[in-house]
Design an enzyme around this catalytic site. Structure first.
Site, short mmCIF file in Angstrom:
data_model
loop_
_atom_site.label_atom_id
_atom_site.label_comp_id
_atom_site.label_asym_id
_atom_site.label_seq_id
_atom_site.Cartn_x
_atom_site.Cartn_y
_atom_site.Cartn_z
N GLY A 198 0.81 -1.22 0.00
CA GLY A 198 0.00 0.00 0.00
C GLY A 198 0.84 1.26 0.00
N ARG A 234 -12.61 1.20 -4.91
CA ARG A 234 -13.30 0.35 -3.95
C ARG A 234 -14.79 0.56 -4.17
NH1 ARG A 234 -13.94 1.10 1.03
NH2 ARG A 234 -13.20 3.23 1.11
N ASP A 261 -1.28 41.42 27.10
CA ASP A 261 -1.56 40.26 26.26
C ASP A 261 -1.76 40.56 24.79
OD1 ASP A 261 -4.89 39.88 25.63
OD2 ASP A 261 -4.23 41.45 27.00
N ASP A 305 -13.49 12.59 -2.15
CA ASP A 305 -12.32 11.74 -1.96
C ASP A 305 -11.18 12.56 -1.36
OD1 ASP A 305 -10.96 9.36 -2.03
OD2 ASP A 305 -11.27 9.02 -4.16
N HIS A 363 -6.08 11.19 6.22
CA HIS A 363 -6.04 10.74 4.83
C HIS A 363 -7.39 10.84 4.13
CE1 HIS A 363 -1.89 9.09 4.84
NE2 HIS A 363 -2.12 8.97 6.14
#
Length: 735
Positions: free
Chosen positions: A29, A283, A689, A382, A166
């Site tokens: 892979g 897939r 700050d 995707d 991913h």
């Protein structure tokens, strides 16, 4: 040298049961390829699940597998069949996967799966904690392990943690649906560096962090409590040389050496030399847009009958989660569509769609890449999609065309492809016609650009860049730590404090002595703060001054019973203890009728914002407004004000969630210097700050102790990370 450990759901080896035990089979892979070189180079371990359920193994088998994997620098995380069902198949793939891909109708909100997900993530983290030492780096991968970074960081803060997602990170409007959204974000924010495939996903993540946690974000740096966290995009590559060399090797084989698939394809072309192949590899997943792709191909066949008998769609659908209802329904739909197309347009000598419902060996994939004229890649959503890059790398003669969904992350890198909307059947049909009729010269030019780009940014380059970025984050964090007030630094500051004869201490209020509130009037001093200030004031050597952008009436009310000096509105007003209010400079407010309508217009356009009017300044507050919109409005307001203030001797000051317009020539630095003039102070300290306090840090004399609260860049000498740290520091002074 510090080690680099990899944490992923699966190890880079699978296990095959043999008569005498289990055999290790190396994974091919993309992630395994890219990571192997990295973690072996840095002497780390790969932590993950072996792929075999722990309840299927005897203790002896389990020990033998662990030992075999340890020899490959792999550490196993044992998972039972039930845990895989609830953590992996359940929460990971039935909750996170559909939600992050925008398929909210498929999301399963099971509390049982969530509890198992937490428990399994903790087990992964525990295995990391067993092998990681201070100074090591840990790189956690993907949506199955979203909680692991924080679980590691909370126990070992000196370990540098990277995380890479991913899959896409969804927009805030989708992410907010999840009941456990805060916990998932907290888990991810345990990382020092967060990686995404493309900027869109990074932007969505930062938006959710800003809205749900309210952290300040400067460019791609998140200022989270006492840490700097960086988010960035790293488009994942492939092992380009592997595909290129395999493709060349396959085409040079003799007829006898070629695979059965290769022979069948060549027979196909020999019988019909003008036939063309369109390749589709995915897939079988609802995110991949396979039914829409088939419908678009059917539309193409309808519109262009001249291609009947000449074009075949080779569709390889790799089985995925076949027992899940949504996937079974998807397979049924795909089967029916293939049958419909073949029944309508096929004949005894011609099959329009070659449908393979199985995985194929690597060499067969390369053969398909090499011999297909068009790659049709149209996912509905995707993360990246490496098939597009693999197709490019396999095209030895530089011909071929890619029809690519704009919803795939890889589309950002592949402008030379024909980019389409995966829902638009007509657009895909036209794109197929354009691809099949594209001149060879144009094909080669486009493919040449793609190959050059994808070869340059390989999976090894991707992994190396992430590791380099992880080192860079460590450097940024060290810069913060250089100024951080550690115990030894406090000792030096305190020593000077004790030995001083006369001290001037300047303290900002909001964000320094007290935390910010959505309603500024709620930021009232509490008993703890009064106690700290009174302790400082009890020392006769101390002259303590609150120097704030607040109006004088508010501070006078809050500190009526405290013997303290007050400087208000960034230096306009001064009231020494026991005295009357006086102005430190000549100012007027004649300009307010000109500026107020501009601010009012932005209040009308930005729900939740409001105007505060002081004696000599106007302030637009947007802390309660929607974060994303208010940042855009703030920039618009600054641009508009810049055109107005030039001729009015005004200044625009940007504080924390405020934009203030005030008379020019006034700031905290000027006010502080006027206050200490001829005071013979031998110890000067200033704390603040935000940006308005930088004037004070820069303009106080050399030798002054200047302290920035927060983790932003500053010209102050030192840093404290929070209001609590400030209070602890002041409480301990002199002790």
């Amino acid at each position: 040298m510090s080690k680099l450990h990899i944490v992923a759901n699966r190890l880079p080896y699978s296990l095959k049961k043999e008569a005498d035990g289990y055999e290790l089979i190396e994974s091919v892979g993309g992630l395994a390829t890219g990571m192997k070189s990295v973690y072996t180079e840095y002497g780390g371990k790969w932590i993950g699940w072996s792929g075999v359920n722990s309840d299927e193994l005897s203790p002896k088998e389990s020990d033998a597998i662990d030992q075999k994997l340890l020899e490959k620098s792999c550490v196993t995380v044992p998972l039972s069949e039930q845990e895989i069902l609830e953590y992996y198949e359940g929460f990971s793939n039935k909750t996170v996967w559909p939600l992050f891909h925008y398929f909210t109708q498929y999301v399963d909100y099971s509390p049982v799966n969530w509890e198992t997900y937490k428990r399994v993530n903790q087990r992964f983290a525990d295995r990391v904690l067993e092998v990681a030492e201070d100074g090591d780096r840990v790189w956690v991968h993907d949506y199955q392990l979203l909680l692991v970074p924080e679980m590691i960081k909370s126990k070992k803060p000196n370990v540098t943690v990277g995380f890479f997602l991913h899959i896409p990170f969804p927009s805030y409007e989708v992410f907010r649906i999840l009941p456990w959204r805060m916990e998932l974000l907290k888990g991810m924010l345990g990382a020092d560096l967060l990686g995404f495939h493309i900027y869109d996903y990074e932007r969505h993540f930062l938006s959710s962090v800003r809205r749900l946690y309210g952290y300040e974000i400067a460019f791609n740096e998140i200022h989270a409590d006492n840490r700097i966290i960086k988010a960035d995009s790293f488009p994942m590559g492939i092992d380009y040389a592997k595909f290129k060399n395999t493709s060349a090797s396959v085409m040079q084989k003799t007829i006898q050496e070629r695979s059965e698939l290769h022979k069948e394809l060549e027979k196909y072309f020999m019988t019909s030399p003008d036939r063309r192949l369109i390749l589709s590899i995915d897939r079988l997943d609802y995110t991949k847009g396979i039914p829409q792709r088939l419908k678009a191909f059917r539309k193409f066949m309808e519109k262009y009958p001249e291609f009947h008998g000449k074009v075949t769609l080779v569709m390889l659908a790799v089985p995925s989660r076949g027992q899940v209802e949504e996937y079974m329904m998807l397979k049924k739909e795909v089967d029916e569509l293939v049958g419909n197309i073949n029944g309508t347009y096929g004949n005894i000598n011609y099959t329009p769609v070659w449908y393979f419902y199985r995985a194929m060996p690597f060499e067969n994939l390369v053969e398909l890449y090499n011999m297909s004229d068009v790659a049709l890649i149209t996912p509905l959503r995707d993360g990246m999609n490496l098939v597009a890059k693999e197709y490019v790398a396999s095209r030895g003669n530089q011909t071929g065309v890619i029809v690519l969904s704009e919803m795939a992350g890889v589309a950002k890198e592949m402008g030379e492809a024909i980019i389409i909307n995966p829902i638009n059947e007509d657009e895909i049909a036209e794109a197929l016609h354009r691809a099949l009729t594209m001149p060879l010269d144009e094909q080669k030019q486009r493919m040449g650009y793609l190959q050059e780009r994808i070869q340059r940014y390989s999976v090894y380059k991707w992994a190396g860049e992430f590791v380099d970025a992880l080192e860079n984050v460590k450097r940024i964090q060290k810069e913060f730590l250089v100024k951080k007030i550690t115990n030894s630094v406090f000792g030096e500051i305190n020593k000077r404090y004790v030995n001083a004869a006369k001290r001037a201490i300047f303290l900002d209020y909001d964000g320094t002595l007290t935390a910010f509130h959505k309603n500024p009037q709620e930021a009232t001093p509490n008993d703890e703060l009064y106690e700290i200030l009174n302790k400082l004031l009890a020392d006769q050597k101390n002259t303590v001054t609150i120097i704030s952008g607040r109006d004088r009436y508010t501070l006078e009310k809050w500190f009526a019973d405290v013997p303290i000096n007050l400087i208000c509105e960034h230096g306009v007003w001064l009231r020494k203890h026991g005295g009357e209010w006086q102005t430190l400079t000549n100012v007027n407010n004649d300009w307010m009728p000109v500026i107020r309508p501009v601010l009012e217009r932005f209040v009308d356009r930005t729900p939740g914002s409001f105007i505060e009017e002081k004696n000599y300044s106007l302030v637009w507050h947007y802390r309660k407004a929607e974060p994303e919109q208010s940042l855009i409005r703030a920039n618009e307001l600054k641009d508009e004000l810049l055109d107005l203030v030039g001729n009015l001797n005004l200044e625009i000051m940007e504080g924390s969630k405020v934009i203030e317009v005030k008379s020019g020539g006034i700031n905290k630095g000027i006010a502080a210097n006027q206050f200490i003039h001829n005071g013979n102070f031998d110890y000067l300290m200033a704390m603040g700050d935000d940006w308005t306090d930088e004037y004070m840090f820069k303009e106080l004399p050399d030798g002054a102790i200047t302290i920035k609260v927060g983790i932003q860049r500053t010209s102050a000498n030192y840093k404290l990370e929070s209001v609590d740290a400030v209070r602890k520091f002041l409480r301990n002074l002199g002790e």
